[in-house]
Design a protein around this motif. Structure first.
Motif, PDB file in Angstrom:
ATOM      1  N   THR A 217     -10.366  -6.626   3.839  1.00 54.55           N
ATOM      2  CA  THR A 217      -9.188  -6.033   4.471  1.00 54.55           C
ATOM      3  C   THR A 217      -9.450  -5.878   5.956  1.00 54.55           C
ATOM      4  O   THR A 217     -10.582  -5.720   6.386  1.00 54.55           O
ATOM      5  N   THR A 218      -8.379  -5.925   6.753  1.00 54.15           N
ATOM      6  CA  THR A 218      -8.541  -5.823   8.192  1.00 54.15           C
ATOM      7  C   THR A 218      -9.084  -4.447   8.561  1.00 54.15           C
ATOM      8  O   THR A 218      -8.523  -3.424   8.190  1.00 54.15           O
ATOM      9  N   SER A 219     -10.203  -4.415   9.266  1.00 50.63           N
ATOM     10  CA  SER A 219     -10.812  -3.161   9.679  1.00 50.63           C
ATOM     11  C   SER A 219     -11.126  -3.259  11.161  1.00 50.63           C
ATOM     12  O   SER A 219     -10.605  -4.106  11.865  1.00 50.63           O
ATOM     13  N   GLY A 220     -12.013  -2.394  11.627  1.00 51.85           N
ATOM     14  CA  GLY A 220     -12.378  -2.436  13.028  1.00 51.85           C
ATOM     15  C   GLY A 220     -11.580  -1.450  13.849  1.00 51.85           C
ATOM     16  O   GLY A 220     -10.920  -0.549  13.319  1.00 51.85           O
ATOM     17  N   PRO A 221     -11.605  -1.601  15.165  1.00 52.83           N
ATOM     18  CA  PRO A 221     -10.920  -0.658  16.055  1.00 52.83           C
ATOM     19  C   PRO A 221      -9.406  -0.704  15.873  1.00 52.83           C
ATOM     20  O   PRO A 221      -8.841  -1.685  15.406  1.00 52.83           O
ATOM     21  N   LEU A 222      -8.741   0.369  16.291  1.00 52.90           N
ATOM     22  CA  LEU A 222      -7.295   0.502  16.138  1.00 52.90           C
ATOM     23  C   LEU A 222      -6.547  -0.585  16.894  1.00 52.90           C
ATOM     24  O   LEU A 222      -6.827  -0.881  18.048  1.00 52.90           O
ATOM     25  N   ARG A 223      -5.570  -1.171  16.209  1.00 55.29           N
ATOM     26  CA  ARG A 223      -4.627  -2.112  16.810  1.00 55.29           C
ATOM     27  C   ARG A 223      -3.245  -1.805  16.211  1.00 55.29           C
ATOM     28  O   ARG A 223      -3.058  -1.870  15.000  1.00 55.29           O
ATOM     29  N   MET A 224      -2.279  -1.490  17.064  1.00 57.63           N
ATOM     30  CA  MET A 224      -0.923  -1.237  16.590  1.00 57.63           C
ATOM     31  C   MET A 224       0.061  -2.004  17.446  1.00 57.63           C
ATOM     32  O   MET A 224       0.098  -1.849  18.665  1.00 57.63           O
ATOM     33  N   THR A 225       0.858  -2.875  16.803  1.00 61.22           N
ATOM     34  CA  THR A 225       1.878  -3.636  17.516  1.00 61.22           C
ATOM     35  C   THR A 225       3.126  -2.776  17.669  1.00 61.22           C
ATOM     36  O   THR A 225       3.587  -2.151  16.717  1.00 61.22           O
ATOM     37  N   GLY A 246      -7.626  -1.062  11.772  1.00 62.73           N
ATOM     38  CA  GLY A 246      -8.202   0.224  12.114  1.00 62.73           C
ATOM     39  C   GLY A 246      -7.409   1.421  11.630  1.00 62.73           C
ATOM     40  O   GLY A 246      -6.520   1.322  10.785  1.00 62.73           O
ATOM     41  N   VAL A 247      -7.755   2.578  12.212  1.00 61.36           N
ATOM     42  CA  VAL A 247      -7.184   3.862  11.815  1.00 61.36           C
ATOM     43  C   VAL A 247      -6.729   4.596  13.069  1.00 61.36           C
ATOM     44  O   VAL A 247      -7.397   4.565  14.098  1.00 61.36           O
ATOM     45  N   ALA A 248      -5.587   5.272  12.974  1.00 64.39           N
ATOM     46  CA  ALA A 248      -5.085   6.099  14.080  1.00 64.39           C
ATOM     47  C   ALA A 248      -5.147   7.563  13.660  1.00 64.39           C
ATOM     48  O   ALA A 248      -4.759   7.909  12.540  1.00 64.39           O
ATOM     49  N   ARG A 249      -5.634   8.432  14.577  1.00 69.65           N
ATOM     50  CA  ARG A 249      -5.683   9.867  14.321  1.00 69.65           C
ATOM     51  C   ARG A 249      -5.227  10.608  15.574  1.00 69.65           C
ATOM     52  O   ARG A 249      -5.462  10.150  16.694  1.00 69.65           O
ATOM     53  N   PRO A 250      -4.596  11.763  15.417  1.00 69.41           N
ATOM     54  CA  PRO A 250      -4.245  12.562  16.591  1.00 69.41           C
ATOM     55  C   PRO A 250      -5.480  12.881  17.425  1.00 69.41           C
ATOM     56  O   PRO A 250      -6.554  13.201  16.883  1.00 69.41           O
ATOM     57  N   GLY A 273       7.134  13.607   7.365  1.00 71.94           N
ATOM     58  CA  GLY A 273       6.408  14.577   8.179  1.00 71.94           C
ATOM     59  C   GLY A 273       5.235  13.962   8.912  1.00 71.94           C
ATOM     60  O   GLY A 273       4.976  12.762   8.836  1.00 71.94           O
ATOM     61  N   ASP A 274       4.507  14.804   9.647  1.00 74.69           N
ATOM     62  CA  ASP A 274       3.359  14.337  10.423  1.00 74.69           C
ATOM     63  C   ASP A 274       2.184  14.005   9.503  1.00 74.69           C
ATOM     64  O   ASP A 274       1.992  14.615   8.442  1.00 74.69           O
ATOM     65  N   LEU A 275       1.387  13.018   9.942  1.00 75.42           N
ATOM     66  CA  LEU A 275       0.214  12.578   9.193  1.00 75.42           C
ATOM     67  C   LEU A 275      -1.059  12.927   9.944  1.00 75.42           C
ATOM     68  O   LEU A 275      -1.080  12.986  11.182  1.00 75.42           O
ATOM     69  N   ASP A 276      -2.143  13.141   9.185  1.00 76.55           N
ATOM     70  CA  ASP A 276      -3.448  13.369   9.796  1.00 76.55           C
ATOM     71  C   ASP A 276      -4.084  12.060  10.246  1.00 76.55           C
ATOM     72  O   ASP A 276      -4.936  12.048  11.142  1.00 76.55           O
ATOM     73  N   GLU A 277      -3.678  10.969   9.607  1.00 77.32           N
ATOM     74  CA  GLU A 277      -4.172   9.659  10.005  1.00 77.32           C
ATOM     75  C   GLU A 277      -3.247   8.591   9.447  1.00 77.32           C
ATOM     76  O   GLU A 277      -2.469   8.827   8.520  1.00 77.32           O
ATOM     77  N   ALA A 278      -3.302   7.400  10.050  1.00 75.67           N
ATOM     78  CA  ALA A 278      -2.548   6.244   9.559  1.00 75.67           C
ATOM     79  C   ALA A 278      -3.487   5.054   9.557  1.00 75.67           C
ATOM     80  O   ALA A 278      -4.280   4.867  10.492  1.00 75.67           O
ATOM     81  N   ARG A 279      -3.374   4.225   8.522  1.00 80.78           N
ATOM     82  CA  ARG A 279      -4.311   3.120   8.336  1.00 80.78           C
ATOM     83  C   ARG A 279      -3.620   1.768   8.378  1.00 80.78           C
ATOM     84  O   ARG A 279      -2.391   1.681   8.431  1.00 80.78           O
ATOM     85  N   THR A 280      -4.450   0.730   8.345  1.00 81.54           N
ATOM     86  CA  THR A 280      -3.970  -0.650   8.389  1.00 81.54           C
ATOM     87  C   THR A 280      -2.846  -0.881   7.387  1.00 81.54           C
ATOM     88  O   THR A 280      -2.953  -0.516   6.218  1.00 81.54           O
TER      89      THR A 280
END
Length: 615
Positions: A217-225, A246-250, A273-280
């Motif tokens: 699965t795609t991993s590594g540093p955060l990338r968001m289009t 990757g993963v995004a966190r506040p 609602g708000d999330l603590d994190e978002a993943r690939t």
């Protein structure tokens, strides 16, 4: 097998079936769906007794018309469950003319089933599809040697086909292969073993699909289009997009590309609602602090490990259009949510799908696979396709008809892309124009050979000189004695001929000159490209229009006579097309007016353009 009831979230697996026509894909899909419980038994009760391909019209869970800027690429998707996995199966035709359908489906596939008719063995289309799988990053392959009943279950025949396929597949990077002898009509080795191939001791197709590792699965540093910016009220501004790695966190520090602006994630907003994190794979909305400028097509990346930004690449390209690729022609390049003008600056080679041989070629035609370099009009954030499909895969769109013309996979950025940067100059084009007391302008004369373009352009330049205006005339024949002496008259050469002259004309407008360009320039797309290089209002298309018979009658150079006699190939109007302007600023009927009269009309237009620029 009993239907699998929905007991909660399942791992999604994208699957594609491919291979040559009549290798048994439809029958295998029918059997697979039946054994997975996705088809009611009363609709397919006679399946084992059918002698031909199944009528699967009632099985279509969804026929997706995937439109890319106007072209429809039909891919039939089937859905079924095996254990804790939910499969999205893309069924694409095996015919060569539908290769682009296969490319569309394979671009997101985790695993491929390559079917081979046991009687026919490895065919050209088998090789073509397999090369595309390798290029598109589909590394896991099930080699289904089908119709084993028609070779009496021969193990020797099975082994020979598998050896043949592996000898071809290993060098192109397809090494994760499991070969299964099947008879889709009877269900042999689909869900259960059978007597026909009792010598086979490996897993059946369904058992393999249920257990095959999909750990990549795609991993590594955060990338968001970035897909868009949401601003429902004055108190909220969110950046909507899809996380492709990757993963995004506040609190995470991020960088906006290609601008390079830094910020931090403040909130991750979802529908519930708000999330603590978002993943690939998740689509979310981020709020950033500070509230920096972000727009559709940008990339939000981990600040400590951003991807590259470049405007020149080497890439593999699969050509998907009936219109051949013309290096130098401007296409739209769509990478993620970003769309920018681009052109093929160099076509290195195309690949013989049977042998893998690299062949020199001036163009690509339908279903060709080639290696090329691309030049973009603006830098984009990217990663090599091998590392990230979302940030390394692109399509090329024909700007004339909005057809999806090609699909590409970025290998790497060209070094000169990072090393060559625009140099800031102290003297501007406005300064140079002011010194000459005029505004820059391009008068682009187009028309058939013999229409009178050069004669009229020469008259116009004499008038400009008499009025004290600074000009230069670029004539097609003269330029071919120097700058473009290496070019012939093929369509690709004509595209490059006009591209170079358009770039020269742009540089001359930077010098504040009025530039007269007298070229046949037969293609609308290249004339549009030339227009787009200039500042708004600085390009005037003058169509010098005469009937072909009139142009031939003039034939001062004897070129039409040579073309008619077969002594001159690729001659515009005879065996090469001329695409007349659809909305030129000025049309001159050169059969009904003199060169002096035409020059009068053009000079009046120049005066109007100068007056408008002065306001």
């Amino acid at each position: 097998m009993a239907p699998v009831h929905d007991t909660g979230p399942r791992e999604i697996v994208r699957l594609i079936t491919c291979g040559s026509v009549d290798d048994g894909k439809s029958t295998l899909i029918g059997r697979l769906l039946y054994d997975a419980g996705a088809i009611p038994s009363d609709q397919i009760a006679a399946l084992p007794d059918l002698d031909g391909a199944l009528d699967l019209s009632f099985l279509v869970d969804g026929l997706s018309a995937e439109r890319e800027q106007g072209i429809t690429i039909d891919v039939a998707y089937r859905f079924f469950d095996i254990g804790e996995r939910r499969f999205v199966l893309a069924d694409t035709p095996g015919h060569e003319q539908y290769t682009r359908n296969m490319v569309t489906a394979a671009s997101t596939a985790d695993l491929a089933i390559v079917l081979i008719d046991a009687r026919k063995g490895v065919l050209t289309q088998t090789r073509r599809h397999s090369r595309l799988l390798a290029l598109l990053g589909v590394r896991r392959v099930v080699l289904a040697v089908n119709k084993m009943d028609l070779v009496e279950g021969s193990q020797d025949r099975f082994d020979a086909i598998v050896d043949d396929y592996r000898a071809f597949a290993d060098p192109i990077g397809l090494t994760d292969i499991i070969a299964i002898p099947t008879c889709a009509r009877s269900g042999e080795n689909i869900s259960a073993a059978g007597d026909l191939t009792s010598w086979y001791t490996g897993p059946g197709l369904m058992a393999h699909l249920q257990t095959v590792s999909l750990a990549e699965t795609t991993s590594g540093p955060l990338r968001m289009t970035v897909q868009g910016v949401n601003r429902p009220n004055a108190d909220f501004r969110g950046v909507a997009g899809r996380i492709v790695a990757g993963v995004a966190r506040p609190g995470d520090a991020v960088r906006i590309l290609p601008s390079g602006v830094s910020a931090a994630i403040e909130r991750i907003v979802a529908l519930d609602g708000d999330l603590d994190e978002a993943r690939t794979g998740q689509s979310v909305t981020l709020t950033l602090t500070p509230d920096v400028d972000v727009s559709r097509g940008d990339l939000i990346a981990a600040a400590g490990a951003p991807p590259q930004v470049a405007d020149q690449f080497e890439a593999h390209l699969v050509w998907m259009s009936d219109r051949p690729l013309l290096p130098g022609r401007s296409y739209w390049l769509k990478l993620g949510a970003t769309t920018v003008p681009a052109r093929i600056s160099d076509l290195r080679h195309k690949v013989n799908v049977d042998t893998g041989e690299r062949l020199a070629t001036p163009t690509l035609t339908l279903n060709d696979i080639g290696l090329c370099t691309l030049a973009l009009d603006a830098p984009v954030a990217f990663e090599p396709y091998a590392a990230n499909r979302d940030l390394g895969g692109f399509i090329l769109i024909d700007r004339m008809n909005n057809e999806t013309a090609g699909a590409g996979m970025i290998r790497f950025a060209l070094r000169r892309s990072a090393n060559v940067r625009p140099q800031a100059l102290s003297v501007s084009r406005a300064d140079r124009a002011a010194l000459k007391r005029q505004s820059p302008l391009v008068l682009w004369f187009t028309g058939l050979s013999g229409a009178g373009k050069s004669t009229i352009a020469n008259q116009v330049e004499q008038r400009l000189l008499a009025e004290g205006l600074h000009s230069v005339l670029l004539d097609g024949d003269n330029v071919r004695h120097g700058l473009n002496r290496d070019l012939g008259f093929t369509d690709a050469d004509r595209v490059e001929n006009v591209r170079r002259v358009a770039e020269v004309a742009r540089l001359m407008t930077d010098a504040g000159l009025i530039v007269l360009v007298s070229f046949i320039s037969p293609f609308r797309e290249e004339r549009r490209m030339a227009r787009e290089l200039m500042e708004p209002g600085e390009f005037v298309e003058v169509f010098v229009d005469v009937p072909l018979a009139v142009a031939e009658a003039r034939d001062v150079k004897g070129l039409y006579a040579k073309a008619r006699a077969g002594q001159l190939s690729h001659f515009t109007g005879i065996d090469s097309p001329y695409e007349a302007p659809e909305a030129p600023e000025l049309r001159i009927d050169a059969a009904a007016c003199s060169a002096d009269e035409a020059a009068d009309r053009i000079i009046a237009l120049v005066h109007a353009a100068q007056a408008a620029a002065a306001r």
